[in-house]
Design a protein around this motif. Structure first.
Motif, PDB file in Angstrom:
ATOM      1  N   GLY A 120       0.917  -1.161  -0.039  1.00  0.00           N
ATOM      2  CA  GLY A 120       0.067  -0.027   0.233  1.00  0.00           C
ATOM      3  C   GLY A 120       0.777   1.345  -0.042  1.00  0.00           C
ATOM      4  N   ALA A 121       1.803   1.252  -0.797  1.00  0.00           N
ATOM      5  CA  ALA A 121       2.742   2.587  -0.856  1.00  0.00           C
ATOM      6  C   ALA A 121       3.505   2.463  -2.338  1.00  0.00           C
ATOM      7  CB  ALA A 121       3.775   2.333   0.233  1.00  0.00           C
ATOM      8  N   PRO A 122       3.861   3.586  -2.722  1.00  0.00           N
ATOM      9  CA  PRO A 122       4.485   3.630  -4.127  1.00  0.00           C
ATOM     10  C   PRO A 122       5.648   2.961  -4.323  1.00  0.00           C
ATOM     11  CG  PRO A 122       3.908   5.841  -2.956  1.00  0.00           C
ATOM     12  CD  PRO A 122       3.685   5.042  -2.145  1.00  0.00           C
ATOM     13  N   ALA A 123       5.892   2.589  -5.282  1.00  0.00           N
ATOM     14  CA  ALA A 123       7.320   1.798  -5.657  1.00  0.00           C
ATOM     15  C   ALA A 123       8.395   2.759  -5.335  1.00  0.00           C
ATOM     16  CB  ALA A 123       7.473   1.479  -7.198  1.00  0.00           C
ATOM     17  N   GLY A 124       9.530   2.140  -4.626  1.00  0.00           N
ATOM     18  CA  GLY A 124      10.772   3.126  -4.177  1.00  0.00           C
ATOM     19  C   GLY A 124      10.617   3.543  -2.713  1.00  0.00           C
ATOM     20  N   SER A 125       9.286   3.553  -2.270  1.00  0.00           N
ATOM     21  CA  SER A 125       9.121   4.040  -0.908  1.00  0.00           C
ATOM     22  C   SER A 125       9.887   2.890   0.124  1.00  0.00           C
ATOM     23  CB  SER A 125       7.549   4.357  -0.630  1.00  0.00           C
ATOM     24  OG  SER A 125       6.847   3.112  -0.539  1.00  0.00           O
ATOM     25  N   ALA A 126       9.966   3.653   1.476  1.00  0.00           N
ATOM     26  CA  ALA A 126      10.600   2.308   2.312  1.00  0.00           C
ATOM     27  C   ALA A 126       9.510   1.140   2.454  1.00  0.00           C
ATOM     28  CB  ALA A 126      10.612   3.453   3.681  1.00  0.00           C
ATOM     29  N   PRO A 127       8.188   1.312   2.984  1.00  0.00           N
ATOM     30  CA  PRO A 127       7.565   0.261   2.750  1.00  0.00           C
ATOM     31  C   PRO A 127       7.638  -0.622   1.515  1.00  0.00           C
ATOM     32  CG  PRO A 127       6.179   2.099   3.336  1.00  0.00           C
ATOM     33  CD  PRO A 127       7.517   2.609   2.929  1.00  0.00           C
ATOM     34  N   ASP A 128       7.804  -0.163   0.541  1.00  0.00           N
ATOM     35  CA  ASP A 128       7.787  -0.955  -0.898  1.00  0.00           C
ATOM     36  C   ASP A 128       9.338  -1.783  -0.779  1.00  0.00           C
ATOM     37  OD1 ASP A 128       7.219  -1.613  -3.715  1.00  0.00           O
ATOM     38  OD2 ASP A 128       9.148  -0.525  -4.100  1.00  0.00           O
ATOM     39  N   LEU A 129      10.371  -0.859  -0.668  1.00  0.00           N
ATOM     40  CA  LEU A 129      11.538  -1.502  -0.570  1.00  0.00           C
ATOM     41  C   LEU A 129      11.587  -2.715   0.494  1.00  0.00           C
ATOM     42  CD1 LEU A 129      13.894   1.531  -0.806  1.00  0.00           C
ATOM     43  CD2 LEU A 129      13.293   0.034  -2.540  1.00  0.00           C
ATOM     44  N   TRP A 130      11.032  -2.529   1.844  1.00  0.00           N
ATOM     45  CA  TRP A 130      11.008  -3.374   2.680  1.00  0.00           C
ATOM     46  C   TRP A 130      10.213  -4.868   2.168  1.00  0.00           C
ATOM     47  CZ3 TRP A 130       7.238  -6.496   5.463  1.00  0.00           C
ATOM     48  CH2 TRP A 130       7.602  -7.274   6.442  1.00  0.00           C
ATOM     49  N   ALA A 131       9.095  -4.386   1.772  1.00  0.00           N
ATOM     50  CA  ALA A 131       8.302  -5.738   1.135  1.00  0.00           C
ATOM     51  C   ALA A 131       8.977  -6.415  -0.161  1.00  0.00           C
ATOM     52  CB  ALA A 131       6.912  -5.127   0.666  1.00  0.00           C
ATOM     53  N   ARG A 132       9.631  -5.791  -1.052  1.00  0.00           N
ATOM     54  CA  ARG A 132      10.463  -6.461  -1.953  1.00  0.00           C
ATOM     55  C   ARG A 132      11.659  -7.018  -1.439  1.00  0.00           C
ATOM     56  NH1 ARG A 132       8.799  -4.774  -7.286  1.00  0.00           N
ATOM     57  NH2 ARG A 132       7.242  -2.900  -6.974  1.00  0.00           N
ATOM     58  N   GLY A 133      12.278  -6.778  -0.381  1.00  0.00           N
ATOM     59  CA  GLY A 133      13.372  -7.270   0.515  1.00  0.00           C
ATOM     60  C   GLY A 133      12.855  -8.566   0.977  1.00  0.00           C
ATOM     61  N   MET A 134      11.545  -8.736   1.080  1.00  0.00           N
ATOM     62  CA  MET A 134      11.217 -10.109   1.765  1.00  0.00           C
ATOM     63  C   MET A 134      10.706 -10.893   0.398  1.00  0.00           C
ATOM     64  SD  MET A 134      11.037  -9.818   5.024  1.00  0.00           S
ATOM     65  CE  MET A 134       9.945 -11.438   5.299  1.00  0.00           C
ATOM     66  N   VAL A 135      10.807 -10.699  -0.399  1.00  0.00           N
ATOM     67  CA  VAL A 135      10.292 -11.485  -1.522  1.00  0.00           C
ATOM     68  C   VAL A 135      11.138 -12.795  -1.726  1.00  0.00           C
ATOM     69  CG1 VAL A 135       9.903 -11.805  -4.151  1.00  0.00           C
ATOM     70  CG2 VAL A 135       8.939  -9.829  -3.048  1.00  0.00           C
ATOM     71  N   PRO A 136      12.488 -12.536  -1.666  1.00  0.00           N
ATOM     72  CA  PRO A 136      13.573 -13.850  -1.861  1.00  0.00           C
ATOM     73  C   PRO A 136      13.171 -14.977  -0.777  1.00  0.00           C
ATOM     74  CG  PRO A 136      14.812 -11.840  -2.348  1.00  0.00           C
ATOM     75  CD  PRO A 136      13.360 -11.456  -1.690  1.00  0.00           C
ATOM     76  N   PHE A 137      13.061 -14.298   0.657  1.00  0.00           N
ATOM     77  CA  PHE A 137      12.894 -15.156   1.687  1.00  0.00           C
ATOM     78  C   PHE A 137      11.438 -16.045   1.665  1.00  0.00           C
ATOM     79  CE2 PHE A 137      15.650 -11.636   3.148  1.00  0.00           C
ATOM     80  CZ  PHE A 137      16.824 -12.522   3.245  1.00  0.00           C
ATOM     81  N   LEU A 138      10.341 -15.286   1.005  1.00  0.00           N
ATOM     82  CA  LEU A 138       9.113 -15.826   0.884  1.00  0.00           C
ATOM     83  C   LEU A 138       9.332 -17.061  -0.023  1.00  0.00           C
ATOM     84  CD1 LEU A 138       6.686 -12.744   0.779  1.00  0.00           C
ATOM     85  CD2 LEU A 138       6.693 -14.718   2.595  1.00  0.00           C
ATOM     86  N   GLU A 139       9.905 -16.761  -1.211  1.00  0.00           N
ATOM     87  CA  GLU A 139      10.099 -17.682  -2.301  1.00  0.00           C
ATOM     88  C   GLU A 139      10.968 -18.916  -1.730  1.00  0.00           C
ATOM     89  OE1 GLU A 139       9.597 -15.052  -6.199  1.00  0.00           O
ATOM     90  OE2 GLU A 139      11.651 -15.361  -5.631  1.00  0.00           O
ATOM     91  N   ARG A 140      12.034 -18.608  -0.852  1.00  0.00           N
ATOM     92  CA  ARG A 140      12.628 -19.651  -0.255  1.00  0.00           C
ATOM     93  C   ARG A 140      12.125 -20.326   0.767  1.00  0.00           C
ATOM     94  NH1 ARG A 140      18.000 -17.544   2.731  1.00  0.00           N
ATOM     95  NH2 ARG A 140      18.199 -16.629   0.518  1.00  0.00           N
TER      96      ARG A 140
END
Length: 312
Positions: free
Chosen positions: A31-51
């Motif tokens: 629920g935030a724009p691309a490149g924002s702090a919440p977005d970067l946090w969520a994208r940083g979690m993606v590899p761990f979710l996939e793992r």
């Protein structure tokens, strides 16, 4: 038919659904724009979710409307099949929902687990005149305590703290503006989330004089809590994940189990610490109970002393 029999009969279909979910792309709403702090946090979690989450393939979709409430509304309306989840920050989402009269929508979400805490730090300029909570108490009432924008976790905590210290709370447009203002001496102190203050703290340009959590942060063990300094006050900010309400319990537990495993992953721990987050797991029951209590507190606070002007 007893509940155990129902679960036994439903289990093949549930397991088949879990298997299908693992083979299909999963949508992660932010629920935030691309490149924002919440977005970067969520994208940083993606590899761990996939793992760790049944080999899921996760695609991030940004839904920034209405300051995060649009993403929560989209999640509430999604099919409860484990193929849509959202990365959420609390209490910010709850505050936004209260502001917009949407707090009832929270009951349509299944809060699965929080996996990180953001320490809320009271900071001052290292070369400035204020270096203690007592010094802040002695400032005149028109002295400003800077915060991020209204409804942000650090702003909610900072405005409450300013009232207790007899100071004036001032909300800046964004966290970088707060950092610049306190570093330059335009405000004597500010309340910031640790990820927003981390860089300047490490460079020695800001100093933390208190942390708003119940216990000292292991990241700054030398920094006392506000309670230790004589204020009966604490605040907590978390980041975690939610599914649509009505998602079958095995799917909820599968994600909760994966998130618990992620929090123990050394790579995740290193990544979280590097960016100022404290790895911490709260499962569905604990996090949901905390959120209900916080929502009630915010509703009462909104009625008594709104942190922004009510819409309309």
């Amino acid at each position: 038919m007893n509940i155990g029999r129902r679960i036994a009969l439903a289990m093949p279909a549930i397991l088949a659904g879990m298997s299908a979910r693992a083979a299909q792309p999963v949508t992660l709403l932010v629920g935030a724009p691309a490149g924002s702090a919440p977005d970067l946090w969520a994208r940083g979690m993606v590899p761990f979710l996939e793992r760790h989450w049944a080999r899921a393939t996760v695609s991030v979709v940004n839904r920034p409307g209405h300051r995060g409430v649009s993403a929560a509304r989209a999640l509430a309306g999604a099919a409860p099949d484990g193929l849509t989840l959202a990365a959420l920050g609390t209490p910010t989402l709850l505050a936004r929902a209260v502001e917009q009269g949407q707090i009832g929508m929270i009951e349509r979400l299944q809060f699965v687990a929080s996996v990180a805490e953001e320490s809320l730090l009271l900071v001052t300029a290292t070369n400035g005149p204020v270096h203690s909570l007592e010094a802040l108490r002695n400032l005149p009432a028109n002295a400003l305590l800077g915060t991020p924008p209204p409804g942000n976790a650090a702003q909610l905590a900072g405005s409450a703290l300013a009232a207790r210290l007899g100071l004036t709370s001032f909300a800046f447009a964004n966290a970088p503006a707060v950092r610049q203002a306190v570093q330059a001496g335009h405000v004597p102190a500010a309340m910031l989330a640790a990820p927003d203050a981390m860089g300047l703290l490490r460079e020695g340009r800001l100093s933390a004089i208190a942390v708003a959590s119940d216990a000292r942060s292991p990241q700054w063990p030398e920094v006392a809590t506000l309670r230790e300094l004589g204020l009966g006050f604490s605040a907590q900010a978390c980041r975690g994940f939610a599914l649509p309400g009505g998602t079958p319990e095995p799917l909820v537990q599968a994600l909760a189990s994966a998130l618990a495993t992620i929090v123990a992953d050394p790579e995740y721990i290193a990544q979280a610490n590097a960016f100022g987050y404290l790895p911490h797991f709260q499962g569905p029951m604990a996090w949901s109970a905390q959120l209900r209590s916080t929502a009630m507190e915010l509703e009462g606070r909104w009625r008594a002393d709104p942190w922004v002007q009510a819409p309309g």
